[in-house]
Design an enzyme around this catalytic site. Structure first.
Site, PDB file in Angstrom:
ATOM      1  N   SER A  83      44.350  67.194  51.971  1.00  0.00           N
ATOM      2  CA  SER A  83      44.285  68.476  52.666  1.00  0.00           C
ATOM      3  C   SER A  83      44.921  69.551  51.778  1.00  0.00           C
ATOM      4  O   SER A  83      44.430  69.833  50.690  1.00  0.00           O
ATOM      5  CB  SER A  83      44.941  68.377  54.035  1.00  0.00           C
ATOM      6  N   LYS A 133      38.540  66.071  60.925  1.00  0.00           N
ATOM      7  CA  LYS A 133      39.898  66.634  60.872  1.00  0.00           C
ATOM      8  C   LYS A 133      40.638  66.236  62.137  1.00  0.00           C
ATOM      9  O   LYS A 133      40.723  66.981  63.120  1.00  0.00           O
ATOM     10  CB  LYS A 133      39.834  68.154  60.741  1.00  0.00           C
TER      11      LYS A 133
END
Length: 596
Positions: free
Chosen positions: A395, A195
């Site tokens: 996401s 991430k």
């Protein structure tokens, strides 16, 4: 008294000038509306016409509802933008339109993502089945436009033009050095090894994990790019890789030498060729721009043109495009309230037998994503709902997709990025050392000022925020596991914020099929056992008058900043994006993917 009269006269003059300006604006708007009303009339397509397609602006999912298109005044966007929905419909219509003899792909910039280009490209490949011609020409071929143009029967380049063919690269801008100079610390709380949305604020170069994932998805995108060109140009993919890797195309003649184009011609020669191919009588070429062709009634009605069906059965197409946040949102940003309302409407409408949820989003607020996910999950329980992914469904964009019956993505869709993060700036050094500003106060509880940017987080506060982010990631992976019928442990293993292409996601089980929005509609109809149906679209596009005031001021501001910053505008956008990430946990793509 003298000053008083000066003040009164100045005020009266100010009121007069403001009135004049408002009158001028009103006249311009009214004139634009009158002009637009005239332009709304059906366009007549002449016999032996050529459909001209040129993309100079980013391509939205749906054609904007703007009656002032074509009018440039006080910062209003006067460009005639056309949405992907109408582009695909027009190419399909032209395929059976006896008045359209072929398509001319004129020089374009292709500012939209690769999946959008893929959908248009596939529509052009289908158009060729009609036996009609496609000719492409440009003075400058970017790699994006060449990928589209490679489907043409003939591809031409200006004799002194530029042909870009050198492979893909991905550049990330890092702001840590700037923040250090300002005395700002980006306090990061995240879950997910990959991430990397936070990396530009805490590192000065890519982490090993991020470099690994970028190499992976960029390689997948590039492999598909070369494969598509090789198939249409009947060339060897490995040979194309060698041409690009060694930058063997440096002059226009090189592009012809390696059979990437069919010839070097000037525009007048192209127009002469088009006249001959179209069978133009008396040497006059009739052409129609795709933006105008949308308003034409030329062409035979296709039996599969289900949105014009008289059936009471409906398939709803719900569009969700842009970053995800709470509130209403716009046609170009996803507001959880607006999209949730649209999903409830189609779920509760007994005439709607199935739903196609079109998602084109890099993510955003994890909370807003969860709100939308809930509506998708509820819809899935009562009627078929299919996901059609655009350029991005990553996401938060994947979060709102995972509960559907089936997920369709293009090979070059960017998806995955299953992870959560939060950023809270510590501006103590900026305030104290740089500006000489100090703060003092009182509080009734130990954590009453949690999130105060004038000081760093304490270990206890960081632990609280980390628990919140951990909870968000657990919910995210749990929802994906349930929707994809996988174990949470497996989703965690391919999650961790890692970005995948559509091709990779298919192998991992994150998507079900590679295909476009029409494939998703057909699948929805099959699932609902419908042969005759009408397509309806949600959410309702906002009227011009509902958004003219805010869009006018926003457009003027954006244009002013862009004019001042030029190519550096994207850095401004990145800093602005950081401010939107503050405090609220985010399920957001690491960065905007710009292929160079």
């Amino acid at each position: 008294m003298k000053q008083f009269f000066k003040f009164v006269l100045a005020t009266m003059l100010g009121v007069f000038l403001v009135t004049v300006v408002l009158v001028v604006i009103s006249i311009a708007i009214i004139g634009g509306l009158i002009n637009a009303a005239g332009n709304d009339k059906d366009v007549t397509v002449e016999n032996n016409s050529v459909l001209r397609i040129s993309f100079k602006n980013a391509i939205p999912e749906r054609t904007p509802n703007n009656p002032l298109a074509g009018l440039n005044f006080l910062g209003l966007d006067g460009d005639k933008s056309i949405g992907l929905n109408d582009i695909l419909a027009d190419i399909k219509k032209a395929k059976t339109d006896n008045k359209i003899k072929g398509i001319f792909l004129d020089e374009s910039y292709m500012l939209s993502g690769q999946a959008t280009t893929e959908e248009i490209r596939n529509a052009l490949i289908d158009f060729k089945k009609s036996g009609k011609f496609i000719i492409a020409y440009s003075e400058i071929y970017t790699q994006g436009f060449y990928y589209l143009a490679s489907v043409a029967d003939k591809v031409y380049l200006n004799p002194t033009g530029i042909f870009e063919f050198r492979g893909f690269s991905q550049e990330i801008t890092f702001l840590k050095g700037t923040l250090d100079k300002l005395g700002i610390e980006a306090q990061v709380i995240k879950v997910g090894t990959y991430k990397s949305a936070v990396e530009p604020f805490v590192l000065d170069k890519m982490s090993d994990a991020n470099r690994e994932q970028v190499n992976s998805y960029l390689g997948s995108l590039y492999d598909h790019f070369l494969g598509g060109i090789a198939a249409q140009r009947k060339l060897n993919k490995d040979s194309l890789y060698n041409v690009a890797n060694n930058m063997l195309v440096q002059q226009p003649e090189d592009a012809q030498k390696y059979k990437l184009i069919d010839g070097l011609k000037y525009k007048d020669e192209i127009l002469a060729d088009l006249k001959q191919r179209a069978g133009a009588k008396q040497g006059k070429l009739h052409s129609v721009d795709i933006e105008d062709y949308t308003r034409s009634k030329s062409g035979d009605k296709d039996d599969s043109d289900d949105d014009k069906s008289s059936s009471d059965n409906r398939i709803a197409v719900v569009y969700a495009s842009g970053e995800i946040n709470g509130g209403e949102g716009t046609d170009n940003s996803i507001g959880s309230e607006r999209i949730s309302k649209a999903l409830r409407q189609v779920r509760e409408d007994k005439r709607v037998k199935a739903v196609v949820f079109r998602v084109n989003s890099p993510g955003g607020s994890s909370l807003a994503s969860d709100v939308i996910w809930r509506e998708v999950d509820l819809t899935h329980k009562v009627k078929p709902i299919m996901i059609s992914m655009g350029d991005y469904a990553a996401s938060g964009g994947y979060y709102i997709s995972c509960a559907a019956d089936s997920i369709f993505a293009e090979p070059n869709t960017i998806t995955g990025s299953i992870g959560i993060f939060a950023i809270l700036p510590n501006m103590k050094k900026l305030f104290n050392d740089k500006l000489g500003v100090t703060f003092d106060g009182v509080k009734t509880g130990k954590y009453a000022d949690l999130g105060d940017v004038s000081r760093p987080l304490s270990p206890e506060e960081r632990a609280i925020l980390q628990n919140q982010v951990n909870r968000g990631y657990d919910d995210f992976t749990k929802h994906v596991a349930e929707g994809r019928h996988k174990t949470q442990a497996y989703i965690n293993s391919i999650g961790q914020g890692r970005v995948w292409t559509g091709t990779q996601a298919l192998k991992l089980g994150l998507v079900d099929r590679l295909g476009n929005i029409n494939d998703a509609v057909e699948s929805a109809a099959k699932k609902a056992k419908l042969k005759d149906y009408k397509l309806v679209y949600y959410p309702e596009q906002k009227s011009f008058f509902n958004k003219v005031g805010s869009s006018l001021s926003a457009e003027m501001k954006t244009r002013a900043v862009k004019s001042e910053l030029g190519e550096n505008y994207r850095y401004y956008e990145q800093v602005k994006s950081m401010t939107q990430m503050i405090r609220t946990p985010q399920a957001r793509m690491p960065f905007e993917i710009v292929i160079k």
